[in-house]
Design a protein around this motif. Structure first.
Motif, PDB file in Angstrom:
ATOM      1  N   LEU A 261       0.846  -1.190   0.000  1.00 13.78           N
ATOM      2  CA  LEU A 261       0.000   0.000   0.000  1.00 13.78           C
ATOM      3  C   LEU A 261       0.887   1.247   0.000  1.00 13.78           C
ATOM      4  O   LEU A 261       1.774   1.377   0.841  1.00 13.78           O
ATOM      5  CB  LEU A 261      -0.918   0.014   1.217  1.00 13.78           C
ATOM      6  CG  LEU A 261      -1.821  -1.215   1.394  1.00 13.78           C
ATOM      7  CD1 LEU A 261      -2.767  -1.007   2.577  1.00 13.78           C
ATOM      8  CD2 LEU A 261      -2.614  -1.504   0.134  1.00 13.78           C
ATOM      9  N   PRO A 262       0.632   2.196  -0.907  1.00 12.23           N
ATOM     10  CA  PRO A 262       1.591   3.282  -1.139  1.00 12.23           C
ATOM     11  C   PRO A 262       1.299   4.583  -0.403  1.00 12.23           C
ATOM     12  O   PRO A 262       1.647   5.655  -0.877  1.00 12.23           O
ATOM     13  CB  PRO A 262       1.442   3.505  -2.649  1.00 12.23           C
ATOM     14  CG  PRO A 262      -0.023   3.273  -2.897  1.00 12.23           C
ATOM     15  CD  PRO A 262      -0.418   2.170  -1.939  1.00 12.23           C
ATOM     16  N   TYR A 263       0.671   4.529   0.767  1.00 12.95           N
ATOM     17  CA  TYR A 263       0.175   5.747   1.404  1.00 12.95           C
ATOM     18  C   TYR A 263       1.291   6.540   2.087  1.00 12.95           C
ATOM     19  O   TYR A 263       2.123   5.976   2.796  1.00 12.95           O
ATOM     20  CB  TYR A 263      -0.906   5.407   2.430  1.00 12.95           C
ATOM     21  CG  TYR A 263      -2.015   4.549   1.873  1.00 12.95           C
ATOM     22  CD1 TYR A 263      -2.617   4.859   0.657  1.00 12.95           C
ATOM     23  CD2 TYR A 263      -2.455   3.427   2.555  1.00 12.95           C
ATOM     24  CE1 TYR A 263      -3.638   4.069   0.148  1.00 12.95           C
ATOM     25  CE2 TYR A 263      -3.481   2.632   2.054  1.00 12.95           C
ATOM     26  CZ  TYR A 263      -4.059   2.961   0.851  1.00 12.95           C
ATOM     27  OH  TYR A 263      -5.069   2.176   0.341  1.00 12.95           O
ATOM     28  N   ARG A 264       1.257   7.854   1.922  1.00  9.39           N
ATOM     29  CA  ARG A 264       2.154   8.734   2.670  1.00  9.39           C
ATOM     30  C   ARG A 264       1.525   9.107   4.011  1.00  9.39           C
ATOM     31  O   ARG A 264       2.220   9.422   4.979  1.00  9.39           O
ATOM     32  CB  ARG A 264       2.502   9.988   1.857  1.00  9.39           C
ATOM     33  CG  ARG A 264       1.430  11.026   1.773  1.00  9.39           C
ATOM     34  CD  ARG A 264       1.900  12.321   1.119  1.00  9.39           C
ATOM     35  NE  ARG A 264       2.025  12.216  -0.320  1.00  9.39           N
ATOM     36  CZ  ARG A 264       3.174  12.296  -0.983  1.00  9.39           C
ATOM     37  NH1 ARG A 264       4.303  12.469  -0.324  1.00  9.39           N
ATOM     38  NH2 ARG A 264       3.196  12.205  -2.290  1.00  9.39           N
ATOM     39  N   HIS A 265       0.212   9.161   4.066  1.00 10.14           N
ATOM     40  CA  HIS A 265      -0.505   9.390   5.314  1.00 10.14           C
ATOM     41  C   HIS A 265      -1.897   8.774   5.164  1.00 10.14           C
ATOM     42  O   HIS A 265      -2.276   8.352   4.088  1.00 10.14           O
ATOM     43  CB  HIS A 265      -0.600  10.881   5.666  1.00 10.14           C
ATOM     44  CG  HIS A 265      -1.298  11.705   4.625  1.00 10.14           C
ATOM     45  ND1 HIS A 265      -0.632  12.620   3.837  1.00 10.14           N
ATOM     46  CD2 HIS A 265      -2.595  11.779   4.228  1.00 10.14           C
ATOM     47  CE1 HIS A 265      -1.486  13.206   3.021  1.00 10.14           C
ATOM     48  NE2 HIS A 265      -2.682  12.706   3.237  1.00 10.14           N
ATOM     49  N   GLY A 266      -2.647   8.725   6.232  1.00  8.64           N
ATOM     50  CA  GLY A 266      -3.973   8.123   6.201  1.00  8.64           C
ATOM     51  C   GLY A 266      -4.232   7.393   7.497  1.00  8.64           C
ATOM     52  O   GLY A 266      -3.425   7.445   8.441  1.00  8.64           O
ATOM     53  N   THR A 267      -5.358   6.682   7.542  1.00  9.62           N
ATOM     54  CA  THR A 267      -5.752   6.029   8.788  1.00  9.62           C
ATOM     55  C   THR A 267      -6.184   4.590   8.557  1.00  9.62           C
ATOM     56  O   THR A 267      -5.671   3.663   9.182  1.00  9.62           O
ATOM     57  CB  THR A 267      -6.894   6.809   9.457  1.00  9.62           C
ATOM     58  OG1 THR A 267      -6.530   8.181   9.572  1.00  9.62           O
ATOM     59  CG2 THR A 267      -7.185   6.246  10.849  1.00  9.62           C
ATOM     60  N   HIS A 268      -7.148   4.389   7.682  1.00 11.38           N
ATOM     61  CA  HIS A 268      -7.662   3.057   7.356  1.00 11.38           C
ATOM     62  C   HIS A 268      -7.703   2.898   5.841  1.00 11.38           C
ATOM     63  O   HIS A 268      -7.704   3.890   5.113  1.00 11.38           O
ATOM     64  CB  HIS A 268      -9.072   2.869   7.939  1.00 11.38           C
ATOM     65  CG  HIS A 268      -9.152   3.053   9.425  1.00 11.38           C
ATOM     66  ND1 HIS A 268      -9.881   4.064  10.008  1.00 11.38           N
ATOM     67  CD2 HIS A 268      -8.571   2.364  10.435  1.00 11.38           C
ATOM     68  CE1 HIS A 268      -9.762   3.979  11.331  1.00 11.38           C
ATOM     69  NE2 HIS A 268      -8.969   2.963  11.611  1.00 11.38           N
ATOM     70  N   SER A 269      -7.785   1.650   5.389  1.00 10.73           N
ATOM     71  CA  SER A 269      -7.707   1.392   3.952  1.00 10.73           C
ATOM     72  C   SER A 269      -8.756   0.397   3.502  1.00 10.73           C
ATOM     73  O   SER A 269      -8.774  -0.766   3.943  1.00 10.73           O
ATOM     74  CB  SER A 269      -6.321   0.853   3.589  1.00 10.73           C
ATOM     75  OG  SER A 269      -6.292   0.402   2.252  1.00 10.73           O
TER      76      SER A 269
END
Length: 389
Positions: A261-269
């Protein structure tokens, strides 16, 4: 017979919302369509507006906010919640995001200001993981009800018909960058993946990477850097394509041995949830609460550093724990997880119904006037499609 609870969910047409309210005791108000919007477009959400709420006060019993708050400034949202209270609607909010995936790092302060204003003001707060609930309690002093994410695999698929990919000699690790929205770090994730694959190959693993990217992206500079990184590596291939429909997306994920998963920020996917439904192991970045979504050895988190070492170790672990595509083991995992989803999804729907009934039964004081110190924020562009995240 008691009539169903009439809920204005923002948005009502989102697959997540449909899943968690799938009960005869709940009726969702259709999403009002914004002026000039095409079919299926719900943003910016018309129902999250004080004037609309007052005009439709007799058509619903409760307001539930899920997505779309980034379309408005803080004052607009406070006015909407106060209007709901004034017409007798309790307000429930599900905190899907503590760091907003549709906003750049520099714009996160506007979203935090929304949470600052809304979470103490609404009647009930829900979130998806214990880790997020603990953070909400620490930051806002609000106790959130934890409801796990429902299944994301579409109703067209069953445990028997869900794709399982096909057998191959080497392992394939996927990295789906989609349209490079602000919460995605395309170059950073690609750099870490290339380095991790080089390390795994040096350890004797027959593994390659598949980086996927939409033809239409939001960040052309990031796209160009991803292209350069992929062209310079013999460990990955780059595939650029149009946005996939649900069937093609499920088939593409099912052929992977693991997904990064390529997220730089976030909480849930939601993307993590779709992979879990399909029996595909996942490695997420060590930010947010992705790793809290499933207590499973095929779900891991790691720091995505340029040297790739932590990502390589995490991939090694989930590849060993997971099932290869095209095998009966993969099918067995999907079957077991489908049965678990059936059970948990029923619990999630009952939890929503219980929160709604408790909110409606709870006496409320008259709404406080809008805080005159709240300053409007710059209105951002409407979000793109949100599922799976």
């Amino acid at each position: 017979m008691t009539r169903p609870l009439r809920v204005v969910a923002v948005p009502a047409s989102h697959p997540y919302v449909r899943r968690v309210t799938a009960d005869d005791a709940i009726t969702l108000h259709d999403d009002p369509r914004p002026d000039g919007a095409g079919p299926g477009v719900w943003w910016p959400p018309v129902a999250l507006d004080a004037a609309w709420i007052r005009a439709h006060a007799d058509e619903a019993d409760l307001l539930h906010i899920h997505f779309g708050t980034e379309s408005f400034d803080v004052a607009h949202l406070v006015d909407a919640v106060d209007a709901a209270h004034a017409v007798g609607w309790p307000v429930v909010q599900t905190v899907h995001d503590l760091d907003h995936p549709q906003l750049a790092d520099a714009d996160q302060g506007r979203y935090v200001a929304q949470l600052d204003a809304l979470l103490p003001r609404v009647d009930a707060v829900l979130t998806l993981t214990e880790g997020a609930a603990a953070e909400i309690a620490r930051r806002w002093g609000v106790e959130a009800v934890v409801v796990p994410h429902p299944r994301l695999l579409g109703s067209d698929f069953t445990a028997d018909t869900a794709p399982i990919g096909f057998a191959a000699d080497g392992r394939v690790v996927g990295l789906h960058l989609k349209d490079l929205r602000p919460g995605v770090d395309g170059p950073g994730a690609t750099t870490a993946l290339v380095a991790a694959l080089d390390l795994l190959r040096a350890r004797g693993h027959a593994v390659t990477g598949e980086v996927r990217l939409h033809r239409a992206v939001r960040d052309s500079a990031a796209r160009d850097e991803v292209r350069r990184l992929c062209a310079a590596s013999d460990a990955v291939v780059l595939v650029e394509h149009d946005r996939l429909d649900d069937t093609a997306l499920a088939a593409g994920l099912a052929r992977l041995d693991a997904c990064v998963l390529p997220y730089r920020h976030g909480t849930h996917s939601g993307w993590l949830e779709l992979c879990w439904d399909l029996g595909v192991p996942v490695v997420a970045p060590d930010t947010g609460h992705y790793a809290d979504q499933h207590d499973d050895p095929t779900v891991a988190s790691a720091r995505f550093a340029a040297d790739g070492s932590a990502l390589a170790d995490a991939l090694d672990g989930v590849l060993r724990a997971g099932a290869r595509p095209g095998t009966t083991h993969r099918r067995d995992i999907i079957t077991a997880r489908s049965a678990e989803r059936d059970r948990v999804d029923r619990v999630v729907v009952r939890a929503h119904l219980a929160v709604y009934r408790a909110a409606l039964a709870r006496p409320r004081a008259r709404p406080a006037p809008s805080d005159p110190t709240i300053q409007p924020a710059r209105r951002p562009a409407p979000p793109a499609e949100r599922t799976p995240a």
